[in-house]
Write a protein that holds these residues in place. Structure first.
Motif, PDB file in Angstrom:
ATOM      1  N   LYS A 133       0.831  -1.219   0.000  1.00 18.84           N
ATOM      2  CA  LYS A 133       0.000   0.000   0.000  1.00 18.84           C
ATOM      3  C   LYS A 133       0.858   1.259   0.000  1.00 18.84           C
ATOM      4  N   LEU A 134       2.043   1.199   0.592  1.00 13.46           N
ATOM      5  CA  LEU A 134       2.916   2.371   0.579  1.00 13.46           C
ATOM      6  C   LEU A 134       3.709   2.474  -0.713  1.00 13.46           C
ATOM      7  N   ARG A 135       3.911   1.347  -1.372  1.00 13.87           N
ATOM      8  CA  ARG A 135       4.555   1.404  -2.686  1.00 13.87           C
ATOM      9  C   ARG A 135       3.554   1.897  -3.734  1.00 13.87           C
ATOM     10  N   ALA A 136       2.287   2.043  -3.314  1.00 14.86           N
ATOM     11  CA  ALA A 136       1.251   2.614  -4.173  1.00 14.86           C
ATOM     12  C   ALA A 136       0.915   4.051  -3.750  1.00 14.86           C
ATOM     13  N   ASP A 137       1.629   4.569  -2.777  1.00 11.57           N
ATOM     14  CA  ASP A 137       1.409   5.924  -2.266  1.00 11.57           C
ATOM     15  C   ASP A 137       2.337   6.874  -3.026  1.00 11.57           C
ATOM     16  N   SER A 138       1.748   7.784  -3.790  1.00  9.36           N
ATOM     17  CA  SER A 138       2.565   8.638  -4.658  1.00  9.36           C
ATOM     18  C   SER A 138       3.566   9.486  -3.878  1.00  9.36           C
ATOM     19  N   GLU A 139       3.184  10.006  -2.716  1.00  5.65           N
ATOM     20  CA  GLU A 139       4.120  10.837  -1.944  1.00  5.65           C
ATOM     21  C   GLU A 139       5.323  10.020  -1.465  1.00  5.65           C
ATOM     22  N   VAL A 140       5.058   8.817  -1.013  1.00  4.27           N
ATOM     23  CA  VAL A 140       6.142   7.957  -0.537  1.00  4.27           C
ATOM     24  C   VAL A 140       7.098   7.633  -1.686  1.00  4.27           C
ATOM     25  N   LEU A 146      11.602   3.519  -8.661  1.00  3.68           N
ATOM     26  CA  LEU A 146      10.393   3.150  -9.400  1.00  3.68           C
ATOM     27  C   LEU A 146      10.312   1.636  -9.645  1.00  3.68           C
ATOM     28  N   ARG A 147      11.411   0.935  -9.491  1.00  2.52           N
ATOM     29  CA  ARG A 147      11.375  -0.532  -9.586  1.00  2.52           C
ATOM     30  C   ARG A 147      10.403  -1.123  -8.574  1.00  2.52           C
ATOM     31  N   TYR A 148      10.226  -0.428  -7.446  1.00  2.00           N
ATOM     32  CA  TYR A 148       9.419  -0.940  -6.352  1.00  2.00           C
ATOM     33  C   TYR A 148       8.047  -0.280  -6.265  1.00  2.00           C
ATOM     34  N   ALA A 149       7.768   0.641  -7.170  1.00  2.00           N
ATOM     35  CA  ALA A 149       6.455   1.292  -7.187  1.00  2.00           C
ATOM     36  C   ALA A 149       5.401   0.288  -7.664  1.00  2.00           C
ATOM     37  N   SER A 150       4.177   0.461  -7.186  1.00  2.00           N
ATOM     38  CA  SER A 150       3.106  -0.440  -7.612  1.00  2.00           C
ATOM     39  C   SER A 150       2.791  -0.214  -9.088  1.00  2.00           C
ATOM     40  N   ARG A 151       2.296  -1.234  -9.715  1.00  2.00           N
ATOM     41  CA  ARG A 151       1.912  -1.144 -11.128  1.00  2.00           C
ATOM     42  C   ARG A 151       0.828  -0.084 -11.310  1.00  2.00           C
ATOM     43  N   GLU A 152      -0.127  -0.041 -10.357  1.00  2.00           N
ATOM     44  CA  GLU A 152      -1.219   0.939 -10.444  1.00  2.00           C
ATOM     45  C   GLU A 152      -0.657   2.363 -10.475  1.00  2.00           C
ATOM     46  N   LEU A 153       0.342   2.609  -9.669  1.00  2.00           N
ATOM     47  CA  LEU A 153       0.942   3.931  -9.627  1.00  2.00           C
ATOM     48  C   LEU A 153       1.650   4.245 -10.949  1.00  2.00           C
ATOM     49  N   LEU A 154       2.354   3.264 -11.470  1.00  6.59           N
ATOM     50  CA  LEU A 154       3.071   3.476 -12.727  1.00  6.59           C
ATOM     51  C   LEU A 154       2.116   3.676 -13.909  1.00  6.59           C
ATOM     52  N   LEU A 155       0.893   3.198 -13.779  1.00 13.36           N
ATOM     53  CA  LEU A 155      -0.109   3.385 -14.836  1.00 13.36           C
ATOM     54  C   LEU A 155      -0.819   4.736 -14.729  1.00 13.36           C
ATOM     55  N   ASN A 156      -0.560   5.466 -13.658  1.00 15.12           N
ATOM     56  CA  ASN A 156      -1.208   6.753 -13.430  1.00 15.12           C
ATOM     57  C   ASN A 156      -0.405   7.860 -14.128  1.00 15.12           C
ATOM     58  N   PRO A 157      -0.982   8.477 -15.179  1.00 12.88           N
ATOM     59  CA  PRO A 157      -0.250   9.511 -15.922  1.00 12.88           C
ATOM     60  C   PRO A 157       0.191  10.696 -15.047  1.00 12.88           C
ATOM     61  N   SER A 158      -0.640  11.109 -14.096  1.00 11.93           N
ATOM     62  CA  SER A 158      -0.266  12.231 -13.227  1.00 11.93           C
ATOM     63  C   SER A 158       0.960  11.885 -12.392  1.00 11.93           C
ATOM     64  N   PHE A 159       0.986  10.651 -11.896  1.00 10.96           N
ATOM     65  CA  PHE A 159       2.143  10.224 -11.112  1.00 10.96           C
ATOM     66  C   PHE A 159       3.396  10.200 -11.984  1.00 10.96           C
ATOM     67  N   LEU A 160       3.289   9.631 -13.176  1.00 10.44           N
ATOM     68  CA  LEU A 160       4.459   9.562 -14.069  1.00 10.44           C
ATOM     69  C   LEU A 160       4.994  10.951 -14.394  1.00 10.44           C
ATOM     70  N   LEU A 161       4.099  11.897 -14.616  1.00 13.01           N
ATOM     71  CA  LEU A 161       4.545  13.269 -14.895  1.00 13.01           C
ATOM     72  C   LEU A 161       5.288  13.842 -13.684  1.00 13.01           C
ATOM     73  N   ALA A 162       4.767  13.595 -12.494  1.00 17.82           N
ATOM     74  CA  ALA A 162       5.437  14.082 -11.279  1.00 17.82           C
ATOM     75  C   ALA A 162       6.800  13.418 -11.117  1.00 17.82           C
ATOM     76  N   ALA A 163       6.874  12.130 -11.403  1.00 18.27           N
ATOM     77  CA  ALA A 163       8.150  11.416 -11.305  1.00 18.27           C
ATOM     78  C   ALA A 163       9.137  11.947 -12.348  1.00 18.27           C
ATOM     79  N   MET A 164       8.635  12.236 -13.537  1.00 20.39           N
ATOM     80  CA  MET A 164       9.505  12.751 -14.602  1.00 20.39           C
ATOM     81  C   MET A 164      10.009  14.151 -14.279  1.00 20.39           C
ATOM     82  N   GLN A 165       9.270  14.902 -13.460  1.00 16.06           N
ATOM     83  CA  GLN A 165       9.763  16.210 -13.026  1.00 16.06           C
ATOM     84  C   GLN A 165      10.971  16.046 -12.102  1.00 16.06           C
ATOM     85  N   GLN A 166      11.032  14.920 -11.410  1.00 17.63           N
ATOM     86  CA  GLN A 166      12.184  14.631 -10.554  1.00 17.63           C
ATOM     87  C   GLN A 166      13.361  14.117 -11.383  1.00 17.63           C
TER      88      GLN A 166
END
Length: 147
Positions: free
Chosen positions: A99-106, A118-138
């Motif tokens: 559940k924490l590997r699916a938490d975008s802030e964590v 991101l190897r350990y991020a949940s698949r659901e999170l990686l499928l979320n375009p908003s999350f990917l954009l935030a990760a790409m900003q990092q």
């Protein structure tokens, strides 16, 4: 191994000493927080319930395997120390509950240290375009982790 005060003293000196604590003390929030404050990698020895504790995981992600004084003062000036510290920080995500590997802030906290978190991020999170954009900003390389 089962005396809380002895174990607390041990993990405050070396977080990975949590490995040798009794199972009941590996589930003691106060002891686990002390361990991950000293060394984020101690999360791997925490009880499953505490791997799902948001504060415990965020604390683990914010700490390196080096003592905070050492990492913050003496070693932070060298590139090798910075790489070592960031490696140890983001890797704590591996031991977090799903559940924490699916938490975008964590996960974003971990990505700030190293995009490989991101190897350990949940698949659901990686499928979320908003999350990917935030990760790409990092780190632009986050794009490579998109499914």
């Amino acid at each position: 191994k089962s005396n809380p005060e002895v174990v607390l003293s041990a993990v405050q000196q070396h977080g990975l000493a949590l490995k040798h604590a009794s199972h009941s003390l590996q589930g003691d929030r106060r002891i686990v927080l002390a361990a991950v404050q000293q060394d984020g990698r101690a999360l791997r020895h925490a009880a499953q319930s505490l791997r799902a504790d948001r504060e415990v995981v965020l604390t683990a992600l914010s700490r390196s395997g080096l003592t905070s004084a050492f990492a913050g003062l003496a070693c932070a000036t060298t590139q090798a120390a910075k790489l070592s510290t960031s490696h140890q920080r983001w890797h704590a995500l591996r031991y977090a509950a799903h559940k924490l590997r699916a938490d975008s802030e964590v996960v974003i906290t971990a990505v700030r240290w190293d995009v490989r978190a991101l190897r350990y991020a949940s698949r659901e999170l990686l499928l979320n375009p908003s999350f990917l954009l935030a990760a790409m900003q990092q780190d632009w390389r986050a794009f490579g982790f998109a499914p």
